[in-house]
Write a protein that holds these residues in place. Sequence first.
Motif, PDB file in Angstrom:
ATOM      1  N   ARG A  49       0.837  -1.021  -0.179  1.00  0.00           N
ATOM      2  CA  ARG A  49       0.033  -0.172   0.068  1.00  0.00           C
ATOM      3  C   ARG A  49       0.905   1.365   0.160  1.00  0.00           C
ATOM      4  O   ARG A  49       2.018   1.330   0.613  1.00  0.00           O
ATOM      5  N   VAL A  50       0.132   2.342  -0.764  1.00  0.00           N
ATOM      6  CA  VAL A  50       1.232   3.633  -0.874  1.00  0.00           C
ATOM      7  C   VAL A  50       1.159   4.125   0.603  1.00  0.00           C
ATOM      8  O   VAL A  50       0.379   3.936   1.545  1.00  0.00           O
ATOM      9  N   LYS A  51       2.437   4.821   1.076  1.00  0.00           N
ATOM     10  CA  LYS A  51       2.546   5.258   2.354  1.00  0.00           C
ATOM     11  C   LYS A  51       1.770   6.412   2.541  1.00  0.00           C
ATOM     12  O   LYS A  51       1.267   7.239   1.515  1.00  0.00           O
ATOM     13  N   GLY A  52       1.119   6.837   3.597  1.00  0.00           N
ATOM     14  CA  GLY A  52       0.374   7.916   3.845  1.00  0.00           C
ATOM     15  C   GLY A  52      -1.072   7.624   3.802  1.00  0.00           C
ATOM     16  O   GLY A  52      -1.954   8.388   4.171  1.00  0.00           O
ATOM     17  N   MET A  53      -1.406   6.259   3.254  1.00  0.00           N
ATOM     18  CA  MET A  53      -2.927   6.049   3.386  1.00  0.00           C
ATOM     19  C   MET A  53      -3.573   5.906   4.553  1.00  0.00           C
ATOM     20  O   MET A  53      -2.838   5.776   5.780  1.00  0.00           O
ATOM     21  N   PRO A  54      -4.770   6.169   4.808  1.00  0.00           N
ATOM     22  CA  PRO A  54      -5.034   6.597   6.266  1.00  0.00           C
ATOM     23  C   PRO A  54      -5.233   5.026   6.881  1.00  0.00           C
ATOM     24  O   PRO A  54      -5.213   5.258   8.317  1.00  0.00           O
ATOM     25  N   PHE A  55      -5.189   3.963   6.143  1.00  0.00           N
ATOM     26  CA  PHE A  55      -4.893   2.638   7.088  1.00  0.00           C
ATOM     27  C   PHE A  55      -4.023   1.945   6.553  1.00  0.00           C
ATOM     28  O   PHE A  55      -4.146   1.597   5.231  1.00  0.00           O
ATOM     29  N   ALA A  56      -3.285   1.374   7.327  1.00  0.00           N
ATOM     30  CA  ALA A  56      -2.275   0.393   6.818  1.00  0.00           C
ATOM     31  C   ALA A  56      -1.293   0.872   5.537  1.00  0.00           C
ATOM     32  O   ALA A  56      -0.762   0.154   4.809  1.00  0.00           O
ATOM     33  N   GLY A  57      -1.047   2.275   5.699  1.00  0.00           N
ATOM     34  CA  GLY A  57      -0.103   2.790   4.716  1.00  0.00           C
ATOM     35  C   GLY A  57       1.357   2.207   4.705  1.00  0.00           C
ATOM     36  O   GLY A  57       1.783   1.961   5.999  1.00  0.00           O
ATOM     37  N   GLY A  58       1.781   1.692   3.529  1.00  0.00           N
ATOM     38  CA  GLY A  58       3.208   0.999   3.423  1.00  0.00           C
ATOM     39  C   GLY A  58       3.134  -0.195   3.836  1.00  0.00           C
ATOM     40  O   GLY A  58       4.031  -0.979   3.702  1.00  0.00           O
ATOM     41  N   MET A  59       2.099  -1.041   4.301  1.00  0.00           N
ATOM     42  CA  MET A  59       1.849  -2.408   4.612  1.00  0.00           C
ATOM     43  C   MET A  59       1.546  -3.258   3.377  1.00  0.00           C
ATOM     44  O   MET A  59       1.120  -2.814   2.167  1.00  0.00           O
ATOM     45  N   THR A  60       2.224  -4.392   3.434  1.00  0.00           N
ATOM     46  CA  THR A  60       1.846  -5.432   2.234  1.00  0.00           C
ATOM     47  C   THR A  60       0.592  -6.094   2.544  1.00  0.00           C
ATOM     48  O   THR A  60       0.458  -6.692   3.475  1.00  0.00           O
ATOM     49  N   VAL A  61      -0.337  -6.100   1.740  1.00  0.00           N
ATOM     50  CA  VAL A  61      -1.412  -6.658   1.970  1.00  0.00           C
ATOM     51  C   VAL A  61      -2.253  -7.460   0.907  1.00  0.00           C
ATOM     52  O   VAL A  61      -1.627  -7.659  -0.183  1.00  0.00           O
ATOM     53  N   PHE A  62      -3.251  -8.178   1.091  1.00  0.00           N
ATOM     54  CA  PHE A  62      -3.989  -8.772   0.111  1.00  0.00           C
ATOM     55  C   PHE A  62      -4.985  -7.569  -0.398  1.00  0.00           C
ATOM     56  O   PHE A  62      -5.393  -6.681   0.335  1.00  0.00           O
ATOM     57  N   PRO A  63      -5.706  -7.821  -1.543  1.00  0.00           N
ATOM     58  CA  PRO A  63      -6.651  -6.950  -2.163  1.00  0.00           C
ATOM     59  C   PRO A  63      -8.068  -6.963  -1.128  1.00  0.00           C
ATOM     60  O   PRO A  63      -8.369  -7.831  -0.603  1.00  0.00           O
ATOM     61  N   GLY A  64      -8.665  -5.693  -1.026  1.00  0.00           N
ATOM     62  CA  GLY A  64      -9.813  -5.744  -0.134  1.00  0.00           C
ATOM     63  C   GLY A  64     -10.081  -4.227   0.171  1.00  0.00           C
ATOM     64  O   GLY A  64      -9.468  -3.439  -0.141  1.00  0.00           O
ATOM     65  N   GLY A  65     -11.131  -4.172   0.860  1.00  0.00           N
ATOM     66  CA  GLY A  65     -11.650  -2.771   1.192  1.00  0.00           C
ATOM     67  C   GLY A  65     -13.029  -3.187   1.769  1.00  0.00           C
ATOM     68  O   GLY A  65     -13.449  -3.962   2.183  1.00  0.00           O
ATOM     69  N   GLY A  66     -13.644  -1.769   2.350  1.00  0.00           N
ATOM     70  CA  GLY A  66     -14.808  -1.709   2.891  1.00  0.00           C
ATOM     71  C   GLY A  66     -15.890  -1.930   2.083  1.00  0.00           C
ATOM     72  O   GLY A  66     -15.984  -1.862   0.849  1.00  0.00           O
ATOM     73  N   VAL A  67     -17.122  -2.610   2.638  1.00  0.00           N
ATOM     74  CA  VAL A  67     -18.083  -2.884   2.170  1.00  0.00           C
ATOM     75  C   VAL A  67     -18.968  -1.265   1.641  1.00  0.00           C
ATOM     76  O   VAL A  67     -19.103  -0.402   2.447  1.00  0.00           O
ATOM     77  N   ASP A  68     -19.321  -1.420   0.472  1.00  0.00           N
ATOM     78  CA  ASP A  68     -20.051  -0.145   0.078  1.00  0.00           C
ATOM     79  C   ASP A  68     -21.628  -0.524   0.265  1.00  0.00           C
ATOM     80  O   ASP A  68     -21.929  -1.705  -0.147  1.00  0.00           O
ATOM     81  N   GLN A  69     -22.350   0.489   0.451  1.00  0.00           N
ATOM     82  CA  GLN A  69     -23.793   0.545   0.604  1.00  0.00           C
ATOM     83  C   GLN A  69     -24.611  -0.279  -0.527  1.00  0.00           C
ATOM     84  O   GLN A  69     -25.396  -0.991  -0.580  1.00  0.00           O
ATOM     85  N   ARG A  70     -23.882   0.251  -1.758  1.00  0.00           N
ATOM     86  CA  ARG A  70     -24.408  -0.514  -2.991  1.00  0.00           C
ATOM     87  C   ARG A  70     -24.365  -2.125  -3.218  1.00  0.00           C
ATOM     88  O   ARG A  70     -24.782  -2.708  -4.027  1.00  0.00           O
ATOM     89  N   ASP A  71     -23.209  -2.607  -2.309  1.00  0.00           N
ATOM     90  CA  ASP A  71     -22.677  -4.067  -2.448  1.00  0.00           C
ATOM     91  C   ASP A  71     -23.964  -5.142  -2.205  1.00  0.00           C
ATOM     92  O   ASP A  71     -23.995  -6.070  -2.184  1.00  0.00           O
ATOM     93  N   ALA A  72     -25.021  -4.426  -1.190  1.00  0.00           N
ATOM     94  CA  ALA A  72     -26.058  -5.221  -0.849  1.00  0.00           C
ATOM     95  C   ALA A  72     -27.259  -5.149  -2.052  1.00  0.00           C
ATOM     96  O   ALA A  72     -28.182  -5.761  -1.618  1.00  0.00           O
ATOM     97  N   ASP A  73     -27.053  -4.709  -3.130  1.00  0.00           N
ATOM     98  CA  ASP A  73     -28.058  -4.734  -4.132  1.00  0.00           C
ATOM     99  C   ASP A  73     -28.530  -6.194  -4.387  1.00  0.00           C
ATOM    100  O   ASP A  73     -27.562  -6.929  -4.842  1.00  0.00           O
ATOM    101  N   THR A  74     -29.599  -6.374  -4.331  1.00  0.00           N
ATOM    102  CA  THR A  74     -30.124  -7.736  -4.522  1.00  0.00           C
ATOM    103  C   THR A  74     -30.302  -8.189  -6.050  1.00  0.00           C
ATOM    104  O   THR A  74     -30.760  -9.260  -6.131  1.00  0.00           O
ATOM    105  N   SER A  75     -30.348  -7.365  -6.741  1.00  0.00           N
ATOM    106  CA  SER A  75     -30.498  -7.602  -8.354  1.00  0.00           C
ATOM    107  C   SER A  75     -29.088  -8.289  -8.924  1.00  0.00           C
ATOM    108  O   SER A  75     -29.281  -8.521 -10.000  1.00  0.00           O
ATOM    109  N   VAL A  76     -28.175  -8.484  -8.156  1.00  0.00           N
ATOM    110  CA  VAL A  76     -26.942  -8.980  -8.827  1.00  0.00           C
ATOM    111  C   VAL A  76     -27.056 -10.442  -9.124  1.00  0.00           C
ATOM    112  O   VAL A  76     -27.539 -11.201  -8.378  1.00  0.00           O
ATOM    113  N   ALA A  77     -26.764 -10.685 -10.240  1.00  0.00           N
ATOM    114  CA  ALA A  77     -27.088 -12.009 -11.005  1.00  0.00           C
ATOM    115  C   ALA A  77     -25.865 -12.869 -10.218  1.00  0.00           C
ATOM    116  O   ALA A  77     -24.902 -12.658 -10.079  1.00  0.00           O
TER     117      ALA A  77
END
Length: 276
Positions: A49-77
């Motif tokens: 991750r880029v240094k200076g990121m609000p969370f875990a800046g400079g850390m080596t991580v797996f891809p991921g992130g916070g749940v977006d409100q629209r992720d709950a959309d039940t229309s997803v096939a």
Amino acid sequence: MVLLPEDRSLPTGFVPETPPQQPAEAKDAATVVLLRNGTTGLEVFLQRRVKGMPFAGGMTVFPGGGVDQRDADTSVAWSGPDAQWWAARFDCSPELARALVCAAVRETFEESGVLLAGPDTATVVGETSRYAEARAAMVARNLSLAEFLADERLVLRADLLRPWANWLTPEREPRRYDTRFFLAAMPEGQRADAVTTEAAEAYWATPEQALADFAEGRCHLLPPTRITLDELVECGSMAAALAAERTLGKISPKLVRRNGRWHVVMPGEPGFEEAN
């Protein structure tokens, strides 16, 4: 300054010296551990991750992130285990479980270009560069996962994900996440990239090499990443990791101050009850 393998110390400045008056509310999040069979065995996809990121800046991580409100959309096939199945694994509501799976697919696509979806329930898309414009629109929050999949007539492949773990950020930290970890095999014909503003670099490595880099100070790992890598070493192969039967309890570490630095203490370890 990096985490030390022997004591799980955190980088200087990672935790504020003054505790919050009230613990921050933990945001639901999803992380996906992408796996592939490399020339020397099982490999994982990592991003620094880029240094200076609000969370875990400079850390080596797996891809991921916070749940977006629209992720709950039940229309997803949807193809694969339903929301009830995922809810039972992660001990949450079906609504949240569905959003977590969608967040896992969305974040993996946004951050690495890997898309766990296909034109039907039995196939996965190949090379994904033709979706570059849509990917950028999703990163900018101008396009939701549901809208993207509908526009491209694609089906989310929940059956390509495996539940792995659930980590909750310690209460003392100013940004907290209730993160569900997933495993997924790298789809054939696709490639993972570093086309994201959140990562300074991205690469594949064996879990053993990533842990060696960490031990020798070449990368920074937070405990959930390090422990997941340790677990993958124990699995020994991609097939074994994907087939593993996991009991998923919420892992809630605490922090303790020792010798001028903050250290992560796991449940059941000495000092856990007295820690912050």
